[in-house]
Write an enzyme that holds these catalytic residues in place. Structure first.
Site, PDB file in Angstrom:
ATOM      1  N   LYS A  77       0.815  -1.214   0.000  1.00 47.48           N
ATOM      2  CA  LYS A  77       0.000   0.000   0.000  1.00 47.48           C
ATOM      3  C   LYS A  77       0.850   1.265   0.000  1.00 47.48           C
ATOM      4  O   LYS A  77       0.561   2.216  -0.720  1.00 47.48           O
ATOM      5  CB  LYS A  77      -0.951   0.006   1.204  1.00 47.48           C
ATOM      6  CG  LYS A  77      -1.852   1.236   1.240  1.00 47.48           C
ATOM      7  CD  LYS A  77      -2.804   1.218   2.412  1.00 47.48           C
ATOM      8  CE  LYS A  77      -3.623   2.503   2.435  1.00 47.48           C
ATOM      9  NZ  LYS A  77      -4.529   2.548   3.580  1.00 47.48           N
ATOM     10  N   HIS A 170       2.324   4.699  10.196  1.00 50.23           N
ATOM     11  CA  HIS A 170       1.397   5.835  10.143  1.00 50.23           C
ATOM     12  C   HIS A 170       2.201   7.125  10.256  1.00 50.23           C
ATOM     13  O   HIS A 170       3.286   7.147  10.828  1.00 50.23           O
ATOM     14  CB  HIS A 170       0.390   5.770  11.304  1.00 50.23           C
ATOM     15  CG  HIS A 170      -0.671   4.739  11.117  1.00 50.23           C
ATOM     16  ND1 HIS A 170      -1.465   4.299  12.159  1.00 50.23           N
ATOM     17  CD2 HIS A 170      -1.093   4.056  10.022  1.00 50.23           C
ATOM     18  CE1 HIS A 170      -2.315   3.394  11.715  1.00 50.23           C
ATOM     19  NE2 HIS A 170      -2.116   3.233  10.426  1.00 50.23           N
TER      20      HIS A 170
END
Length: 196
Positions: A77, A170
């Site tokens: 991703k 993140h």
């Protein structure tokens, strides 16, 4: 009839972690007779990687690893580098699977009956089946494994959001807090702490 762990038509699908250790242990025991699925479950909840990255692993990437061993992977991703680490429970599940299935080094670790590797949709169905078997209320899917890792690390082991954020790649701890869905509860809990 819709299973109790599936969202209503039109709802945004936000999956949840498995929050109780007893439910995690029950699912792991339930999967004793299916070494591939048990390995997928344990590898997912112990590493916090996306299911789409786990299912692309080849046997030869992990078959030589011992507890504490790791391999570098590139997240599909984000394109960022991350690591997969083998702890003792994953190692036991890996050995049991390799001994039972006897795959070749070039095979996918999580093969599909249709050929190739399991797809994310197949992982989604498996997680829904496992959680439904134990009547867990809520929405569950492929991201449940990843979220369970973060939730258990935070709640049961006291790992800070900054470290979990780094593990998840993140950009900030606030994203990790929202992702795990425990922000409101934690704020309430600290407000119950008595000072003075």
């Amino acid at each position: 009839m819709r299973p109790n762990n599936h969202p209503k038509r039109g709802e945004r699908i936000a999956v949840e972690p498995i929050r109780k250790l007893k439910d995690i242990k029950a699912i792991a025991s339930y999967l004793d007779s299916n070494p591939r699925d048990r390995l997928l479950f344990l590898m997912g909840i112990n590493n916090g990687l996306r299911a789409c990255d786990l299912v692309r692993l080849k046997v030869g990437q992990v078959s030589h690893l011992k507890p504490g061993g790791l391999i570098k992977i590139k997240e599909s991703k984000t394109g960022k580098e991350n690591v997969l680490v083998i702890n003792k429970s994953v190692y036991k599940a890996l050995r049991a699977y390799l001994d039972a299935a006897k795959p070749s080094e070039d095979d996918y670790l999580f093969p599909s009956r249709k050929g190739g590797h399991l797809q994310s949709q197949a992982v989604q169905k498996l997680v829904k089946k496992w959680t439904s078997t134990f009547n867990l209320k809520g929405n569950y899917g492929a991201h449940t494994l990843r979220k369970t890792f973060g939730y258990i690390q935070r709640v049961n082991f006291g790992v800070g959001f900054e470290i979990i954020c780094k593990r998840y790649n993140h950009s900030s701890p606030s994203i990790t807090m929202r992702y795990l869905g425990i922000e409101d509860r934690e704020v309430h809990n600290i407000l119950m702490n008595e000072i003075g």
